[in-house]
Design an enzyme around this catalytic site. Structure first.
Site, PDB file in Angstrom:
ATOM      1  CB  CYS A 117      41.374  34.700  48.867  1.00  0.00           C
ATOM      2  SG  CYS A 117      41.527  33.746  47.348  1.00  0.00           S
ATOM      3  CG  HIS A 259      44.645  37.241  49.210  1.00  0.00           C
ATOM      4  ND1 HIS A 259      45.206  35.986  49.182  1.00  0.00           N
ATOM      5  CD2 HIS A 259      43.842  37.323  48.108  1.00  0.00           C
ATOM      6  CE1 HIS A 259      44.751  35.334  48.131  1.00  0.00           C
ATOM      7  NE2 HIS A 259      43.923  36.128  47.462  1.00  0.00           N
ATOM      8  CG  ASN A 289      45.428  34.178  44.633  1.00  0.00           C
ATOM      9  OD1 ASN A 289      45.445  33.657  45.751  1.00  0.00           O
ATOM     10  ND2 ASN A 289      44.405  34.885  44.188  1.00  0.00           N
TER      11      ASN A 289
HETATM   12  O1  UT7 Z   1      42.065  35.947  45.241  1.00  0.00           O
HETATM   13  C1  UT7 Z   1      40.777  36.480  45.365  1.00  0.00           C
HETATM   14  C2  UT7 Z   1      40.738  37.889  44.921  1.00  0.00           C
HETATM   15  N1  UT7 Z   1      41.198  37.992  43.576  1.00  0.00           N
HETATM   16  C3  UT7 Z   1      41.648  39.142  43.130  1.00  0.00           C
HETATM   17  O2  UT7 Z   1      41.724  40.084  43.873  1.00  0.00           O
HETATM   18  C4  UT7 Z   1      42.020  39.243  41.677  1.00  0.00           C
HETATM   19  C5  UT7 Z   1      41.501  40.554  41.146  1.00  0.00           C
HETATM   20  N2  UT7 Z   1      41.683  40.782  39.719  1.00  0.00           N
HETATM   21  C6  UT7 Z   1      42.885  40.845  39.108  1.00  0.00           C
HETATM   22  O3  UT7 Z   1      43.922  40.567  39.665  1.00  0.00           O
HETATM   23  C7  UT7 Z   1      42.900  41.364  37.713  1.00  0.00           C
HETATM   24  O4  UT7 Z   1      41.637  41.891  37.398  1.00  0.00           O
HETATM   25  C8  UT7 Z   1      43.279  40.309  36.637  1.00  0.00           C
HETATM   26  C9  UT7 Z   1      44.727  39.922  36.781  1.00  0.00           C
HETATM   27  C10 UT7 Z   1      42.403  39.082  36.776  1.00  0.00           C
HETATM   28  C11 UT7 Z   1      43.084  40.939  35.257  1.00  0.00           C
HETATM   29  O5  UT7 Z   1      43.913  42.094  35.145  1.00  0.00           O
HETATM   30  P1  UT7 Z   1      43.327  43.511  34.738  1.00  0.00           P
HETATM   31  O6  UT7 Z   1      44.458  44.392  34.497  1.00  0.00           O
HETATM   32  O7  UT7 Z   1      42.345  43.918  35.784  1.00  0.00           O
HETATM   33  O8  UT7 Z   1      42.612  43.224  33.401  1.00  0.00           O
HETATM   34  P2  UT7 Z   1      41.081  43.477  33.100  1.00  0.00           P
HETATM   35  O9  UT7 Z   1      40.239  42.521  33.879  1.00  0.00           O
HETATM   36  O10 UT7 Z   1      40.796  44.938  33.244  1.00  0.00           O
HETATM   37  O11 UT7 Z   1      41.013  43.082  31.603  1.00  0.00           O
HETATM   38  C12 UT7 Z   1      41.662  43.852  30.601  1.00  0.00           C
HETATM   39  C13 UT7 Z   1      41.661  43.039  29.330  1.00  0.00           C
HETATM   40  C14 UT7 Z   1      40.349  42.328  29.073  1.00  0.00           C
HETATM   41  O12 UT7 Z   1      40.079  42.403  27.710  1.00  0.00           O
HETATM   42  P3  UT7 Z   1      39.024  43.485  27.159  1.00  0.00           P
HETATM   43  O13 UT7 Z   1      37.708  43.162  27.820  1.00  0.00           O
HETATM   44  O14 UT7 Z   1      39.570  44.825  27.554  1.00  0.00           O
HETATM   45  O15 UT7 Z   1      39.031  43.234  25.690  1.00  0.00           O
HETATM   46  C15 UT7 Z   1      40.618  40.903  29.460  1.00  0.00           C
HETATM   47  O16 UT7 Z   1      39.845  39.981  28.730  1.00  0.00           O
HETATM   48  O17 UT7 Z   1      42.649  42.008  29.463  1.00  0.00           O
HETATM   49  C16 UT7 Z   1      42.067  40.761  29.098  1.00  0.00           C
HETATM   50  N3  UT7 Z   1      42.755  39.701  29.795  1.00  0.00           N
HETATM   51  C17 UT7 Z   1      43.902  39.202  29.341  1.00  0.00           C
HETATM   52  N4  UT7 Z   1      44.660  39.520  28.277  1.00  0.00           N
HETATM   53  C18 UT7 Z   1      45.783  38.812  28.085  1.00  0.00           C
HETATM   54  C19 UT7 Z   1      42.415  39.076  30.942  1.00  0.00           C
HETATM   55  N5  UT7 Z   1      43.339  38.144  31.240  1.00  0.00           N
HETATM   56  C20 UT7 Z   1      44.261  38.202  30.259  1.00  0.00           C
HETATM   57  C21 UT7 Z   1      45.460  37.515  30.011  1.00  0.00           C
HETATM   58  N6  UT7 Z   1      46.186  37.869  28.914  1.00  0.00           N
HETATM   59  N7  UT7 Z   1      45.918  36.530  30.825  1.00  0.00           N
END
Ligand code: UT7
Length: 365
Positions: A117, A259, A289
């Site tokens: 990215c 980005h 994205n």
């Molecule tokens: O492009 C290259 C660079 N990429 C990035 O910079 C992306 C960086 N990361 C993100 O944008 C975010 O971390 C995500 C959008 C991928 C996830 O959002 P988040 O608020 O950071 O969630 P999290 O990773 O802290 O996860 C919280 C919970 C998890 O469950 P547990 O482990 O707390 O039980 C995930 O499994 O949310 C869960 N989760 C979801 N729940 C419902 C992850 N994706 C989803 C989803 N729907 N789509």
């Protein structure tokens, strides 16, 4: 690094988006995902994305965006093509030579850059170095990706995040006083996090003649939470460094374009830089994205073009797999962005018949 004398100047910009528009609910239904439209909107800022149709590939978007950028620059003379992508048409060869051929650019040097990215900013920096070094006079830089071809539609952690698209810029040798001039570049990487964003299979670590790992190993994987924290840290630090290198106080930046991975990441970085909401520009809600295409698709957005004036101080910052990050300080270009629909797919030579994987000559050791 800051460029005081001769630099590269953006003289044209172009874009290409595929026709299919998918809502969050479309993605949820297609992948039978255990998530909601509300979760995706509030955690990422994404409501829609555009995706290629069966038969289309990255080069079809990249060729159209490149052609649009050449039209915008009003100069068909390009002596180098650099494509930033993680989704080349094929693992071998690079896709840039095909794009140069399809744009009738002759036998110019053409190569791909792999910085995920951060790729478009790495490619802009590469073009700037070639131009400053005298090895190119006018370079076409394209960021294009079709992540719909590598994300697992059933993985709720990634399925809704990505869209497809391409954006491009023509850069020519010029003076830092010209609108569109690149003033400073900051690049970095941290390979200790190489497995945080990865497609585990399909490369030399898992050769094709060995038994396939999990089928999902051919899909894109991301440790979102860890990537999130590092993205905020490195994008903020890199943006500060490039502003310092340019000699620009952060509050003098008229436009912040990060980005487009997650609206919350973008807001955290801009808050830390002290840049108010009206100076933040993006397209994540509409396009998701789009990886290497995300920054050039903001540069070519007609609404952004109308909001800014040639010469406005602009900071671009990106973060991606590798891990890699990159920032560029430039002034807003005067060229009017053009857009084109995807080029029709080219005819390809049919692949020779292959034995099924289970029949391939591999024996356990
Ligand atoms: O492009 C290259 C660079 N990429 C990035 O910079 C992306 C960086 N990361 C993100 O944008 C975010 O971390 C995500 C959008 C991928 C996830 O959002 P988040 O608020 O950071 O969630 P999290 O990773 O802290 O996860 C919280 C919970 C998890 O469950 P547990 O482990 O707390 O039980 C995930 O499994 O949310 C869960 N989760 C979801 N729940 C419902 C992850 N994706 C989803 C989803 N729907 N789509």
């Amino acid at each position: 690094m800051r460029f005081d004398d001769t630099t590269a100047v953006i003289t044209g910009t172009g874009s290409c988006l595929p026709a299919d528009i998918l809502s969050n609910n479309d993605i949820i239904s297609a992948g039978d995902l255990k998530t909601t439209d509300d979760w995706i909107r509030t955690r990422t800022g994404i409501t829609h994305r555009q995706r290629i149709s069966p038969g289309q590939a990255t080069s079809d978007l990249a060729t159209a965006a490149g052609g649009a950028a050449i039209d915008s620059a009003g100069s068909p003379t390009v002596d180098m093509v650099i494509l930033a992508t993680t989704t080349p048409d094929h693992p071998c060869p690079a896709t840039a030579p095909q794009i140069a051929h399809r744009l009738n650019l002759g036998t110019v040097p053409a190569f791909d850059v792999a910085a995920v990215c951060s790729g478009f900013l790495y490619a802009l920096a590469t073009a700037t170095a070639f131009i400053r070094g005298g090895l190119s006079h006018t370079c076409l830089v394209i960021g294009a990706d079709a992540y719909s071809t590598i994300v697992d539609p059933h993985d709720r952690e990634t399925a809704a995040l990505f869209g497809d698209g391409a954006g491009a810029a023509v850069l020519s040798r010029g003076s830092p006083q010209t609108p569109g001039a690149i003033h400073a570049v900051d690049l970095g990487s941290d390979g200790s996090g190489h497995d945080l964003i990865t497609i585990p299979a399909g490369g030399s670590r898992h050769p094709n003649h060995q038994p396939p790992p999990e089928p999902t190993a051919y899909y894109f994987h991301m440790h979102g939470r860890e990537v999130y924290a590092r993205a905020v840290r490195h994008m903020t630090r890199s943006a500060r460094q490039v502003l310092t290198a340019a000699g620009w106080a952060p509050e003098t930046a008229r436009a912040f374009i990060g980005h487009q991975a997650n609206q919350r990441i973008l807001d955290s970085v801009a808050d830390r830089l002290g840049l108010p909401t009206e100076r933040r520009f993006g397209n994540i809600a509409r396009l998701g994205n789009t990886a290497a295409a995300s920054i050039p698709l903001v540069l070519t957005d007609p609404a952004v073009h109308h909001a800014l004036h040639p010469g406005d101080r602009t900071v671009l910052t990106a973060f991606g797999g590798g891990l890699t990050w990159a920032s560029i300080a430039l002034t807003w270009p005067s060229a009017t962005p053009r857009s084109k629909p995807p080029e029709p797919p080219t005819a390809t030579v049919p692949a020779p018949p292959q034995p099924a994987r289970s029949q391939q000559p591999w024996t356990p050791s």
